[in-house]
Write a protein that holds these residues in place. Structure first.
Motif, PDB file in Angstrom:
ATOM      1  N   GLU A  52      -5.761 -85.577  96.035  1.00  0.00           N
ATOM      2  CA  GLU A  52      -4.416 -85.080  95.726  1.00  0.00           C
ATOM      3  C   GLU A  52      -4.463 -83.742  94.988  1.00  0.00           C
ATOM      4  O   GLU A  52      -3.506 -83.377  94.303  1.00  0.00           O
ATOM      5  CB  GLU A  52      -3.658 -86.124  94.889  1.00  0.00           C
ATOM      6  N   GLU A  53      -5.583 -83.012  95.132  1.00  0.00           N
ATOM      7  CA  GLU A  53      -5.689 -81.740  94.421  1.00  0.00           C
ATOM      8  C   GLU A  53      -4.620 -80.760  94.907  1.00  0.00           C
ATOM      9  O   GLU A  53      -4.254 -80.753  96.078  1.00  0.00           O
ATOM     10  CB  GLU A  53      -7.094 -81.136  94.582  1.00  0.00           C
ATOM     11  N   GLY A  54      -4.109 -79.971  93.974  1.00  0.00           N
ATOM     12  CA  GLY A  54      -3.053 -79.016  94.309  1.00  0.00           C
ATOM     13  C   GLY A  54      -1.673 -79.641  94.214  1.00  0.00           C
ATOM     14  O   GLY A  54      -0.700 -78.985  93.875  1.00  0.00           O
ATOM     15  N   ARG A  55      -1.582 -80.935  94.489  1.00  0.00           N
ATOM     16  CA  ARG A  55      -0.310 -81.652  94.454  1.00  0.00           C
ATOM     17  C   ARG A  55      -0.143 -82.373  93.114  1.00  0.00           C
ATOM     18  O   ARG A  55       0.951 -82.629  92.658  1.00  0.00           O
ATOM     19  CB  ARG A  55      -0.309 -82.658  95.612  1.00  0.00           C
ATOM     20  N   LYS A  56      -1.266 -82.764  92.510  1.00  0.00           N
ATOM     21  CA  LYS A  56      -1.230 -83.536  91.267  1.00  0.00           C
ATOM     22  C   LYS A  56      -2.178 -82.908  90.252  1.00  0.00           C
ATOM     23  O   LYS A  56      -3.146 -82.249  90.630  1.00  0.00           O
ATOM     24  CB  LYS A  56      -1.663 -84.983  91.571  1.00  0.00           C
ATOM     25  N   GLY A  57      -1.878 -83.106  88.970  1.00  0.00           N
ATOM     26  CA  GLY A  57      -2.806 -82.637  87.933  1.00  0.00           C
ATOM     27  C   GLY A  57      -2.665 -81.158  87.623  1.00  0.00           C
ATOM     28  O   GLY A  57      -3.487 -80.592  86.907  1.00  0.00           O
ATOM     29  N   VAL A  58      -1.631 -80.519  88.175  1.00  0.00           N
ATOM     30  CA  VAL A  58      -1.375 -79.103  87.905  1.00  0.00           C
ATOM     31  C   VAL A  58       0.131 -78.917  87.744  1.00  0.00           C
ATOM     32  O   VAL A  58       0.919 -79.722  88.245  1.00  0.00           O
ATOM     33  CB  VAL A  58      -1.853 -78.192  89.066  1.00  0.00           C
ATOM     34  N   ILE A  59       0.508 -77.858  87.027  1.00  0.00           N
ATOM     35  CA  ILE A  59       1.929 -77.537  86.904  1.00  0.00           C
ATOM     36  C   ILE A  59       2.162 -76.249  87.684  1.00  0.00           C
ATOM     37  O   ILE A  59       1.813 -75.158  87.241  1.00  0.00           O
ATOM     38  CB  ILE A  59       2.341 -77.407  85.423  1.00  0.00           C
ATOM     39  N   GLN A  60       2.675 -76.394  88.891  1.00  0.00           N
ATOM     40  CA  GLN A  60       2.976 -75.246  89.749  1.00  0.00           C
ATOM     41  C   GLN A  60       4.043 -75.679  90.749  1.00  0.00           C
ATOM     42  O   GLN A  60       4.252 -76.882  90.958  1.00  0.00           O
ATOM     43  CB  GLN A  60       1.706 -74.763  90.475  1.00  0.00           C
ATOM     44  N   ILE A  61       4.706 -74.729  91.362  1.00  0.00           N
ATOM     45  CA  ILE A  61       5.773 -75.060  92.309  1.00  0.00           C
ATOM     46  C   ILE A  61       5.198 -75.912  93.436  1.00  0.00           C
ATOM     47  O   ILE A  61       4.130 -75.613  93.975  1.00  0.00           O
ATOM     48  CB  ILE A  61       6.429 -73.771  92.853  1.00  0.00           C
ATOM     49  N   GLY A  62       5.888 -77.004  93.758  1.00  0.00           N
ATOM     50  CA  GLY A  62       5.447 -77.890  94.834  1.00  0.00           C
ATOM     51  C   GLY A  62       4.596 -79.057  94.363  1.00  0.00           C
ATOM     52  O   GLY A  62       4.341 -79.976  95.129  1.00  0.00           O
ATOM     53  N   GLY A  72      25.118 -79.947  86.611  1.00  0.00           N
ATOM     54  CA  GLY A  72      24.589 -81.307  86.682  1.00  0.00           C
ATOM     55  C   GLY A  72      23.117 -81.410  86.335  1.00  0.00           C
ATOM     56  O   GLY A  72      22.590 -82.511  86.206  1.00  0.00           O
ATOM     57  N   ASP A  73      22.413 -80.283  86.194  1.00  0.00           N
ATOM     58  CA  ASP A  73      21.003 -80.362  85.810  1.00  0.00           C
ATOM     59  C   ASP A  73      20.887 -80.931  84.394  1.00  0.00           C
ATOM     60  O   ASP A  73      21.651 -80.557  83.507  1.00  0.00           O
ATOM     61  CB  ASP A  73      20.353 -78.966  85.829  1.00  0.00           C
ATOM     62  N   GLN A  74      19.918 -81.809  84.216  1.00  0.00           N
ATOM     63  CA  GLN A  74      19.653 -82.348  82.879  1.00  0.00           C
ATOM     64  C   GLN A  74      18.750 -81.362  82.132  1.00  0.00           C
ATOM     65  O   GLN A  74      17.766 -80.887  82.698  1.00  0.00           O
ATOM     66  CB  GLN A  74      18.966 -83.711  83.026  1.00  0.00           C
ATOM     67  N   ILE A  75      19.107 -81.040  80.892  1.00  0.00           N
ATOM     68  CA  ILE A  75      18.294 -80.099  80.113  1.00  0.00           C
ATOM     69  C   ILE A  75      17.622 -80.862  78.974  1.00  0.00           C
ATOM     70  O   ILE A  75      18.288 -81.582  78.227  1.00  0.00           O
ATOM     71  CB  ILE A  75      19.173 -78.994  79.470  1.00  0.00           C
ATOM     72  N   ILE A  76      16.305 -80.722  78.857  1.00  0.00           N
ATOM     73  CA  ILE A  76      15.607 -81.334  77.721  1.00  0.00           C
ATOM     74  C   ILE A  76      14.936 -80.228  76.924  1.00  0.00           C
ATOM     75  O   ILE A  76      14.074 -79.512  77.446  1.00  0.00           O
ATOM     76  CB  ILE A  76      14.549 -82.367  78.186  1.00  0.00           C
ATOM     77  N   ASP A  77      15.366 -80.076  75.674  1.00  0.00           N
ATOM     78  CA  ASP A  77      14.744 -79.106  74.780  1.00  0.00           C
ATOM     79  C   ASP A  77      13.575 -79.818  74.099  1.00  0.00           C
ATOM     80  O   ASP A  77      13.787 -80.765  73.341  1.00  0.00           O
ATOM     81  CB  ASP A  77      15.778 -78.636  73.746  1.00  0.00           C
ATOM     82  N   VAL A  78      12.340 -79.400  74.390  1.00  0.00           N
ATOM     83  CA  VAL A  78      11.194 -80.134  73.831  1.00  0.00           C
ATOM     84  C   VAL A  78      10.720 -79.537  72.502  1.00  0.00           C
ATOM     85  O   VAL A  78       9.666 -79.903  71.995  1.00  0.00           O
ATOM     86  CB  VAL A  78      10.029 -80.292  74.835  1.00  0.00           C
ATOM     87  N   GLN A  79      11.494 -78.629  71.952  1.00  0.00           N
ATOM     88  CA  GLN A  79      11.288 -78.127  70.587  1.00  0.00           C
ATOM     89  C   GLN A  79       9.881 -77.574  70.371  1.00  0.00           C
ATOM     90  O   GLN A  79       9.226 -77.885  69.380  1.00  0.00           O
ATOM     91  CB  GLN A  79      11.608 -79.236  69.574  1.00  0.00           C
ATOM     92  N   GLY A  80       9.445 -76.799  71.350  1.00  0.00           N
ATOM     93  CA  GLY A  80       8.172 -76.097  71.188  1.00  0.00           C
ATOM     94  C   GLY A  80       6.940 -76.929  71.469  1.00  0.00           C
ATOM     95  O   GLY A  80       5.816 -76.444  71.324  1.00  0.00           O
ATOM     96  N   ARG A  81       7.126 -78.182  71.877  1.00  0.00           N
ATOM     97  CA  ARG A  81       5.950 -79.056  72.050  1.00  0.00           C
ATOM     98  C   ARG A  81       5.128 -78.680  73.287  1.00  0.00           C
ATOM     99  O   ARG A  81       5.621 -78.046  74.219  1.00  0.00           O
ATOM    100  CB  ARG A  81       6.387 -80.516  72.135  1.00  0.00           C
ATOM    101  N   LEU A  82       3.885 -79.149  73.266  1.00  0.00           N
ATOM    102  CA  LEU A  82       2.950 -78.876  74.357  1.00  0.00           C
ATOM    103  C   LEU A  82       3.209 -79.811  75.537  1.00  0.00           C
ATOM    104  O   LEU A  82       3.288 -81.032  75.366  1.00  0.00           O
ATOM    105  CB  LEU A  82       1.509 -79.074  73.858  1.00  0.00           C
ATOM    106  N   VAL A  83       3.328 -79.229  76.725  1.00  0.00           N
ATOM    107  CA  VAL A  83       3.512 -80.009  77.954  1.00  0.00           C
ATOM    108  C   VAL A  83       2.255 -79.859  78.808  1.00  0.00           C
ATOM    109  O   VAL A  83       1.854 -78.744  79.146  1.00  0.00           O
ATOM    110  CB  VAL A  83       4.739 -79.506  78.745  1.00  0.00           C
ATOM    111  N   LEU A  84       1.627 -80.990  79.128  1.00  0.00           N
ATOM    112  CA  LEU A  84       0.431 -80.991  79.978  1.00  0.00           C
ATOM    113  C   LEU A  84       0.795 -81.573  81.338  1.00  0.00           C
ATOM    114  O   LEU A  84       1.757 -82.341  81.453  1.00  0.00           O
ATOM    115  CB  LEU A  84      -0.665 -81.869  79.351  1.00  0.00           C
ATOM    116  N   PRO A  85       0.012 -81.238  82.381  1.00  0.00           N
ATOM    117  CA  PRO A  85       0.187 -81.988  83.630  1.00  0.00           C
ATOM    118  C   PRO A  85      -0.018 -83.465  83.299  1.00  0.00           C
ATOM    119  O   PRO A  85      -0.833 -83.795  82.434  1.00  0.00           O
ATOM    120  CB  PRO A  85      -0.959 -81.480  84.516  1.00  0.00           C
ATOM    121  N   GLY A  86       0.712 -84.367  83.935  1.00  0.00           N
ATOM    122  CA  GLY A  86       0.587 -85.794  83.634  1.00  0.00           C
ATOM    123  C   GLY A  86      -0.873 -86.227  83.632  1.00  0.00           C
ATOM    124  O   GLY A  86      -1.624 -85.903  84.548  1.00  0.00           O
ATOM    125  N   LEU A  87      -1.280 -86.948  82.590  1.00  0.00           N
ATOM    126  CA  LEU A  87      -2.688 -87.331  82.453  1.00  0.00           C
ATOM    127  C   LEU A  87      -3.009 -88.532  83.341  1.00  0.00           C
ATOM    128  O   LEU A  87      -2.165 -89.400  83.574  1.00  0.00           O
ATOM    129  CB  LEU A  87      -3.009 -87.650  80.986  1.00  0.00           C
TER     130      LEU A  87
END
Ligand SMILES: [Zn+2]
Length: 541
Positions: free
Chosen positions: A492-502, A52-67
């Motif tokens: 919201e540091e640590g929770r937002k603006g970074v890509i890490q577990i949690g 049931g997980d949705q899979i999105i193939d982003v075709q090598g594109r750059l993923v940033l933490p939400g701006l």
């Protein structure tokens, strides 16, 4: 019968170039609607895949933490999307023709609003007046606001409707321009613009929601996942909060909003504090800081300066608050643990706000509430040092360089211009610098903002050398101002603006790899996909 517990939708982004900060990258990330669950290689994340997980193939594109954009005005942006758009007009003739077209398309409007003009670009070489606007309509009030939002021009119908027929009494903290006969020319500056409010019929919550929704959709399209939006005022407090609450309840917020609230009297500030206290905390609609305005804009020569303007020695600009008023409101907010961010552009305004912050922080010199100054444009080196010594945050607009670099020397002289817009100097002294656009003053496109921060050039002349290039940010430092530091500004540091577990599942997926591009191409990057709260909020065709 017990309702079946709905499983949280989970998504995997794979085949990606996921920026983790520095030179660290991952290729896959797994998240649900509330947080990031795994980050790693495609194989590592694939191993955690469930049915049931949705899979999105982003075709090598750059993923940033939400701006994130730490200062803009969603409601005003929504209005500009509904009203006459006067950005990029190069003559008064063009304003007249565009406005006439708008009236033809909207024959039932009881007031005509437009925004975005800048007379520095006019072929006629002069500012608007009511005679120009009378050519648009003599039947309906017409209000055309300058791009900066600090000057408006109205037609004669509007002046009559408001009763400006005899001698003019000038308001405090503002100005109504008059001709040699003492008649209003149609131009209203700073707080004089408040006198135009009665032209508009009372707003409904539904209208406000429509405008906010338009702006939030535009933000998601641009690649933003959080905006710090300055919409609530003492006058609209209940209506605006209700509009946001309803949008939130209806799940119509494609981006997160931190409210910056302009509450200019102690009563409305206390009321906001009470409402904030009673509202359960939420990571989508955040009841944020008090936002005060202490001066105007550099373009309009209403930014409050310590010395007269170099190109108009008759004025030092306008202080829109006294030190006593500022002290009273900031002290009240501070005593209740509420952050304050103050609009200050001229050096006199910046100095006044720093004095006030220093005063309220007497017993807490590290500025634990993270009070900050929005704009921070005209500074000498002593003021830059004082940002650092008072631990005052700087919420700056690199995109302002696009226009301001062509006027700053004329306005403030060569010497002061040499130490102004010193955003990198601030960051290097340890000041928390985050980026915003002040939209609709400028467009909310975060990649245009990034370009200005990294190149110091105007958007039309990437081949030029740029304004004080020694103040240019590295790409990585600039990205941190739009992610990590922006999150810090709202605690919201640590929770937002970074890509890490949690961390929050917010991502901006770029259509081009900003790390592989020449800096002058950054302005052409767009969001390929924007994900907020774990959901796709925008996707390019
Ligand atoms: Zn603003």
């Amino acid at each position: 019968m017990a309702a079946k517990r709905r499983k949280r939708m989970r998504t995997i982004l794979r085949n990606a170039k996921i920026w983790l900060g520095g030179d660290q990258f991952a290729s896959a990330v797994l998240f649900d609607s509330s947080q990031i669950l795994a980050v790693g290689t495609d194989a590592q994340v694939e191993a955690q895949r469930q049915n049931g997980d949705q899979i999105i193939d982003v075709q090598g594109r750059l993923v940033l933490p939400g701006l994130c954009d730490t200062h803009l005005h969603c409601y005003n942006k929504g209005c500009t999307l509904q009203n006459i758009d006067l950005q990029d007009v190069s003559s008064i003739e063009e304003i007249v023709s565009r406005s006439r077209e708008y009236i033809q398309a909207h024959p039932d409007s009881s007031v005509i609003h437009g925004r975005g003009w800048n007379h520095d670009y006019f072929a006629e070489g002069r500012i608007l007046n009511r005679a120009d606007l009378d050519r648009i309509s003599t039947r309906v009030p017409v209000v055309l606001t300058r791009a900066c939002g600090h000057i408006a021009c109205v037609n004669t119908c509007a002046l009559q409707r408001l009763g400006f027929t005899g001698a003019i009494v000038q308001p405090e903290d503002g100005q109504i321009d008059v001709d040699e006969q003492g008649c209003p020319t149609g131009i209203f500056r700073e707080n004089a613009m408040l006198l135009l409010k009665p032209l508009d019929p009372p707003l409904t919550v539904t209208q406000i929601k429509e405008r906010l929704a338009l702006a939030l959709a535009a933000a998601a399209r641009a690649g933003l996942t959080t905006v710090h939006s300055n919409d609530v005022t003492s006058e609209n407090l209940d209506l605006m909060l209700e509009a946001y609450r309803q949008l939130r309840a209806e799940d119509r917020m494609p981006v997160r909003v931190v409210l910056q609230c302009t509450l200019t009297d102690p009563e409305s500030l206390m009321r906001y504090l009470e409402i904030k206290e009673q509202t359960p905390s939420d990571e989508v609609l955040v009841f944020g800081p008090l936002k005060l305005l202490t001066d105007g804009s550099l373009g309009a020569r209403t930014a409050w300066m310590r010395q007269p303007y170099a190109d108009d020695p008759s004025t030092r600009g306008i202080a829109t608050m006294t030190r006593a008023q500022l002290d009273e409101l900031v002290s009240l907010a501070h005593a209740h643990g509420l952050q304050c961010v103050c609009h200050a552009i001229g050096d006199a305004a910046i100095e006044m706000v720093l004095d006030t912050f220093e005063n309220v922080n007497r017993t807490s010199p590290d500025n634990p509430l993270r009070h900050g100054i929005v704009h921070c444009q005209i500074t000498d080196s002593a003021l830059i040092d004082r940002f650092a010594s008072t631990h005052t945050a700087a919420l700056v607009q690199p995109i302002f360089l696009h226009y301001d670099q062509h006027i700053v020397e004329q306005r403030v002289g060569t010497e002061l211009a040499q130490t102004s817009y010193a955003f990198r100097s601030l960051a290097e002294r340890g000041v928390a610098v985050s980026f915003g656009t002040d939209c609709p003053v400028e467009d909310l496109n975060p990649f245009a903002n990034l370009y200005c921060a990294v190149t110091r050039k105007d958007l039309h002349h990437p081949e030029a050398s740029g304004y004080r290039p020694e103040e240019a940010f590295s790409l990585e430092a600039a990205l941190r101002c739009m992610t990590e530091t922006a999150a810090w500004q709202s605690f919201e540091e640590g929770r937002k603006g970074v890509i890490q577990i949690g961390a929050l599942p917010d991502f901006t997926i770029c259509d081009q790899d900003v790390f592989a591009l020449a800096p002058q191409k950054l302005k052409d990057v767009r969001s390929w996909m924007t994900i907020c709260q774990g959901k796709v909020r925008w996707q390019a065709e």
